[in-house]
Design a protein around this motif. Structure first.
Motif, mmCIF file in Angstrom:
data_model
loop_
_atom_site.group_PDB
_atom_site.id
_atom_site.type_symbol
_atom_site.label_atom_id
_atom_site.label_comp_id
_atom_site.label_asym_id
_atom_site.label_seq_id
_atom_site.Cartn_x
_atom_site.Cartn_y
_atom_site.Cartn_z
ATOM 1 N N TYR A 234 12.797 -4.495 0.190
ATOM 2 C CA TYR A 234 12.286 -3.387 -0.616
ATOM 3 C C TYR A 234 11.792 -2.254 0.282
ATOM 4 N N CYS A 235 11.058 -2.628 1.332
ATOM 5 C CA CYS A 235 10.528 -1.632 2.270
ATOM 6 C C CYS A 235 11.656 -0.863 2.954
ATOM 7 N N ILE A 236 12.639 -1.601 3.472
ATOM 8 C CA ILE A 236 13.754 -0.960 4.175
ATOM 9 C C ILE A 236 14.534 -0.054 3.232
ATOM 10 N N SER A 237 14.767 -0.521 2.009
ATOM 11 C CA SER A 237 15.539 0.272 1.046
ATOM 12 C C SER A 237 14.803 1.556 0.670
ATOM 13 N N LYS A 238 13.476 1.472 0.565
ATOM 14 C CA LYS A 238 12.699 2.657 0.205
ATOM 15 C C LYS A 238 12.746 3.693 1.330
ATOM 16 N N VAL A 239 12.636 3.225 2.573
ATOM 17 C CA VAL A 239 12.743 4.146 3.710
ATOM 18 C C VAL A 239 14.142 4.725 3.784
ATOM 19 N N GLU A 240 15.147 3.889 3.536
ATOM 20 C CA GLU A 240 16.526 4.378 3.562
ATOM 21 C C GLU A 240 16.735 5.475 2.524
ATOM 22 N N LYS A 241 16.208 5.275 1.339
ATOM 23 C CA LYS A 241 16.377 6.270 0.276
ATOM 24 C C LYS A 241 15.794 7.610 0.696
ATOM 25 N N PHE A 242 14.633 7.571 1.345
ATOM 26 C CA PHE A 242 14.005 8.816 1.809
ATOM 27 C C PHE A 242 14.881 9.495 2.864
ATOM 28 N N LEU A 243 15.372 8.722 3.841
ATOM 29 C CA LEU A 243 16.172 9.305 4.914
ATOM 30 C C LEU A 243 17.544 9.753 4.413
ATOM 31 N N ASN B 232 0.851 -1.188 0.000
ATOM 32 C CA ASN B 232 0.000 0.000 0.000
ATOM 33 C C ASN B 232 0.888 1.240 0.000
ATOM 34 N N GLU B 233 0.802 2.059 -1.047
ATOM 35 C CA GLU B 233 1.654 3.245 -1.135
ATOM 36 C C GLU B 233 1.339 4.262 -0.039
ATOM 37 N N LYS B 234 0.121 4.190 0.538
ATOM 38 C CA LYS B 234 -0.209 5.088 1.650
ATOM 39 C C LYS B 234 0.717 4.841 2.849
ATOM 40 N N THR B 235 1.192 3.602 2.980
ATOM 41 C CA THR B 235 2.117 3.271 4.069
ATOM 42 C C THR B 235 3.381 4.114 3.972
ATOM 43 N N PHE B 236 3.925 4.240 2.783
ATOM 44 C CA PHE B 236 5.173 4.985 2.610
ATOM 45 C C PHE B 236 4.936 6.492 2.713
ATOM 46 N N ALA B 237 3.760 6.946 2.314
ATOM 47 C CA ALA B 237 3.416 8.359 2.515
ATOM 48 C C ALA B 237 3.328 8.663 4.008
ATOM 49 N N PHE B 238 2.752 7.722 4.751
ATOM 50 C CA PHE B 238 2.668 7.870 6.209
ATOM 51 C C PHE B 238 4.065 7.927 6.824
ATOM 52 N N LEU B 239 4.932 6.990 6.459
ATOM 53 C CA LEU B 239 6.285 6.968 7.017
ATOM 54 C C LEU B 239 7.053 8.230 6.652
ATOM 55 N N ALA B 240 6.868 8.705 5.429
ATOM 56 C CA ALA B 240 7.536 9.949 5.018
ATOM 57 C C ALA B 240 7.067 11.120 5.881
ATOM 58 N N GLY B 241 5.764 11.146 6.178
ATOM 59 C CA GLY B 241 5.242 12.216 7.017
ATOM 60 C C GLY B 241 5.790 12.165 8.429
ATOM 61 N N VAL B 242 5.942 10.962 8.964
ATOM 62 C CA VAL B 242 6.505 10.803 10.303
ATOM 63 C C VAL B 242 7.948 11.295 10.342
ATOM 64 N N PHE B 243 8.756 10.801 9.406
ATOM 65 C CA PHE B 243 10.175 11.162 9.418
ATOM 66 C C PHE B 243 10.397 12.627 9.046
ATOM 67 N N GLU B 244 9.488 13.187 8.248
ATOM 68 C CA GLU B 244 9.594 14.606 7.879
ATOM 69 C C GLU B 244 9.578 15.485 9.128
ATOM 70 N N GLU B 245 8.761 15.115 10.114
ATOM 71 C CA GLU B 245 8.695 15.894 11.352
ATOM 72 C C GLU B 245 9.815 15.530 12.320
ATOM 73 N N MET B 246 10.319 14.301 12.231
ATOM 74 C CA MET B 246 11.345 13.876 13.168
ATOM 75 C C MET B 246 12.744 14.370 12.820
ATOM 76 N N VAL B 247 13.022 14.496 11.537
ATOM 77 C CA VAL B 247 14.384 14.871 11.113
ATOM 78 C C VAL B 247 14.855 16.178 11.744
ATOM 79 N N PRO B 248 14.028 17.223 11.802
ATOM 80 C CA PRO B 248 14.503 18.459 12.450
ATOM 81 C C PRO B 248 14.699 18.327 13.966
#
Length: 773
Positions: free
Chosen positions: A368-377, A303-319
């Motif tokens: 695949y999941c881990i690599s996609k999250v890694e690419k974002f981070l 589900n691509e919504k899963t990765f949108a959710f994770l991106a939103g979480v990490f977007e706020e955490m990175v700062p």
């Protein structure tokens, strides 16, 4: 003339009083410095006249100077002033221009006129200050202190020295998180791994997804005890606001500690799924998990919504977290829901993921999941760390492995050119018991990790080449809090084991010596007392060591303690008192007996050590195993089965041996032909730990060791779902038979049953005392 004599007497008296009020200290601290050379000059006298100096416009050193003044006041009651002006004498000089390639190195020089603490960076200076702090706190003088001349050059062996705190299973208040950071600083630990999310609670505010804290931070109740279907009926919750996160991160930075946050994915996500059910494969009926273990409900990776959710979480955490690393978990993710999920199967087909001899298609989907999250981070300037399961299906391109199940994950990562952090459960899980008398210890998840075992930890495996060893960047200990609801509980479990870990990570291995470490630990315990830290006192109690004297058919029991008080013991089952026998030499045991022992001083008595030894025809006899136990649960090997001690429900104390994916088969040699009527063996069953015991118990007898005749056979049912851990006594009774050799065969259940989260995987078998009558 009389006036001269009187003047001399007065001066002599003043000097005598000063000498009496001045007390010398030593530098026997933990962790042990790399180089320490005592000088011969006059000592430095720390008193109210002492000043601390730091260079102008050096904010970091100004902060360290402030810390030091507070440390001195708390340790000695002496109030010293802080200045950015030069000091000619009786000063503590802080600098950060020491020439050393290690960024945490420092030089610590003491002469009559000054103490110079010079780090290669502010971090080095901070650790030099920690050394002085510990030296001063080991003194009981409250007026002035003598510090002998010394030159110390010190630096850590590893750049990554970590400690993990799980705040998900039980929430840790902000004040305690700060106290935890202070404990890390005292032990020269520079990395705080903060486990913020799991099945049992989401602990960080994400403004884009408010339900994570509105729903996901709360569970209805909490499991009581271990592996029991009982609950306390009390709601549990809590989370950190983003402002609190910033406050804690800043607090750690001042103490040169980096905080690495962990958002565990794609498994251990029940709190998130309860908040946003659409992120799961079934899309409904999730709740924040109130019991422990592993859930089959995980994020839907199709589900691509899963990765949108994770991106939103990490977007706020990175700062919020300036750390170079983010930990993304990756452990204990069952693949059952993915096998049955149309979206996940469609993603597998879309990506062309095919099962091969090493990995299933679903394992490759996790990669695949881990690599996609890694690419974002990576795009956000962050590197990822994952538990060693992320090796399954292929490691993400730039990932660092945290090797917890054994050393093997770290070895594989280093051999593939990836950095690794060693945290094997065998040495680094501080949620394990630290005393082998588990009945009198606080409840733990299981296992047995004594302070001596922690100290024996060597993070760099010999199997690696010199180039590969560079990829072992450090190690850490982990504290999972299923059974630690309070802050005092946490302190008890980490101390003093953290002291052993700190020396493993800081001091060169050739300088390590356990006996010397224990001596220096006696200087650290009063510091724990002064700081009101709640620590385990096992080392001050009776510590047994048992060896086998097979030639004389006896057990040799040695009793040790680091306490200066004597050990008293009894052999008749009575509690020891000061009228009991004083332990002076090893105890030889040749018959069934119950030993009790305690350290007894003028003001206190330790916990009583108790051990029952039961002798029978098998005790201390030779045993030959067809298959060897797995290394982690080998202990004394076959002799563990005939040492006269029965194991408890804690299977890692050394009283059991464990085999993985192999049948148990043993032959006991009674040394001569004897009458035999009964053969017993204990096995341990704990489905949650993948320990399912044997499916059969078969006993055969022989007079020559070659020709065996079966005398007994029993079928055993596999453990059922929800069954509590238990010791199963297997007993073969028969009419009197003559035999010298007794063979016991106990084949394993080949696969974990379908109801279990590890369904289809091989099982463990644990066995203990063999009794022959």
């Amino acid at each position: 003339m009389k006036n001269y004599i009187l003047c001399f007497i007065v001066i002599f008296g003043i000097c005598s009083v000063m000498a009496q009020n001045s007390k010398s200290v030593d530098y026997n601290i933990i962790p042990l410095p790399q180089s320490s050379v005592l000088g011969t000059g006059k000592p430095f006298i720390l008193s109210a006249a002492t000043q601390i100096s730091y260079p102008k416009n050096e904010k970091n050193l100004e902060q360290i100077a402030t810390f030091l003044s507070e440390y001195i006041l708390n340790a000695t009651g002496i109030k010293v002033s802080v200045t950015n002006l030069p000091i000619l004498k009786n000063g503590i000089i802080l600098q950060s221009n020491f020439k050393n390639e290690n960024k945490e190195a420092y030089q610590f020089d003491v002469t009559q006129n000054k103490i110079l603490i010079n780090g290669s960076t502010g971090a080095g200076t901070f650790y030099g200050v920690q050394l002085l702090r510990k030296v001063l706190m080991s003194s009981d003088s409250k007026t002035q202190i003598e510090l002998p001349n010394v030159t110390i050059v010190d630096y850590p062996r590893f750049g990554y020295r970590g400690m993990m705190l799980d705040a998900s299973r039980h929430f840790a208040p902000v004040d305690f998180v700060k106290k935890f950071i202070d404990i890390l600083a005292l032990h020269n630990i520079n990395t705080f791994h903060w486990h913020l999310t799991d099945d049992q609670g989401w602990r960080i505010e994400i403004k884009k997804y408010p339900k994570l804290t509105e729903i996901g931070s709360k569970r209805a109740e909490t499991q009581v005890g271990k592996n029991k279907n009982e609950y306390d009926g009390k709601p549990h919750g809590g989370f950190y606001t983003q402002n609190e996160i910033k406050e804690i991160v800043a607090y750690a930075q001042k103490r040169y500690i980096t905080i690495i946050p962990e958002i565990d994915l794609p498994g251990h996500m029940m709190a998130a799924l309860a908040s946003y059910p659409e992120l799961g494969c079934k899309g409904k009926e999730y709740e924040v998990r109130k019991n422990w273990g592993v859930s089959e409900d995980v994020l839907c990776v199709g589900n691509e919504k899963t990765f949108a959710f994770l991106a939103g979480v990490f977007e706020e955490m990175v700062p919020l977290f300036p750390s170079n690393y983010f930990h993304i978990g990756g452990d204990e993710c069952p693949k059952t829901s993915w096998k049955n999920c149309p979206k996940c199967q469609a993603k597998i087909n879309e990506l062309g993921l095919i099962k091969d001899s090493k990995h299933s298609a679903e394992e490759k989907l996790q990669s695949y999941c881990i690599s996609k999250v890694e690419k974002f981070l990576n795009a956000k300037g962050k590197k990822i760390i994952g538990w060693d399961e992320i090796l399954e299906g292929g490691i993400a391109p730039n990932a660092t492995i945290m090797s917890w199940r054994s050393f093997q994950g770290g070895i594989e990562a280093a051999q593939q050119g990836h950095d690794a952090i060693m945290t094997p459960s065998s040495h680094c899980y501080f949620d394990h018991y630290q005393g082998n008398d588990t009945k009198s210890e606080p409840l733990a998840i299981g296992g047995y990790t004594s302070i001596e075992r922690v100290y024996s930890f060597e993070p760099v495996p010999e199997v690696l080449t010199s180039e590969q060893r560079k990829h072992i960047i450090g190690a850490q200990a982990n504290l999972w809090r299923e059974y630690m609801p309070t802050s005092d509980y946490v302190e008890y479990m980490i101390l003093p084991r953290m002291a052993a870990l700190s020396e493993v990570l800081w001091t060169k291995p050739e300088k390590k010596n356990y006996s010397d470490f224990l001596t220096r630990l006696m200087n650290l315990l009063p510091i724990y007392d002064e700081l009101k830290y709640n620590y385990a006192k096992n080392i001050l109690e009776v510590s047994p060591q048992i060896t086998m004297d097979t030639q004389n058919s006896s057990l040799i029991l040695s009793l040790k303690t680091t306490s200066k008080d004597p050990i008293y013991y009894t052999l008749d089952g009575a509690d020891p008192t000061v009228t009991s026998e004083v332990y002076k030499k090893d105890i030889s045991i040749k018959n069934s007996v119950t030993v009790k022992a305690a350290v007894i001083g003028s003001t206190q008595k330790s916990k009583i050590f108790e051990q029952a030894f039961e002798f029978n025809k098998a005790t201390l006899k030779p045993v030959i195993l067809k298959n060897q136990p797995t290394e982690k649960y080998r202990f004394n090997g076959a002799q563990t089965l005939v040492d006269g001690k029965n194991g408890t429900t804690v299977f890692s104390t050394g009283d059991w041996i464990g085999l993985y994916n192999q049948d148990f088969e043993a032959v006991v040699d009674l040394k001569n032909i004897q009458e035999v009527t009964q053969v017993e063996m204990n096995t341990f069953i704990s489905a949650n730990d993948w320990i399912f015991g044997p499916k059969q118990f078969i006993v055969s007898l022989s007079e020559d060791g070659t020709n065996f005749s079966p005398i007994f056979g029993q079928e055993i049912e596999i453990a059922t779902q929800g069954e509590n851990p238990k010791i199963l006594n297997l007993k073969a009774s028969f009419g009197s038979k003559k035999a010298r050799y007794i063979k016991i065969v106990a084949p394993i259940f080949e696969k974990i049953p379908a109801w279990h989260y590890g369904a289809g995987q091989p099982t463990f078998i644990f066995v203990d005392e063999i009794t022959i009558k």
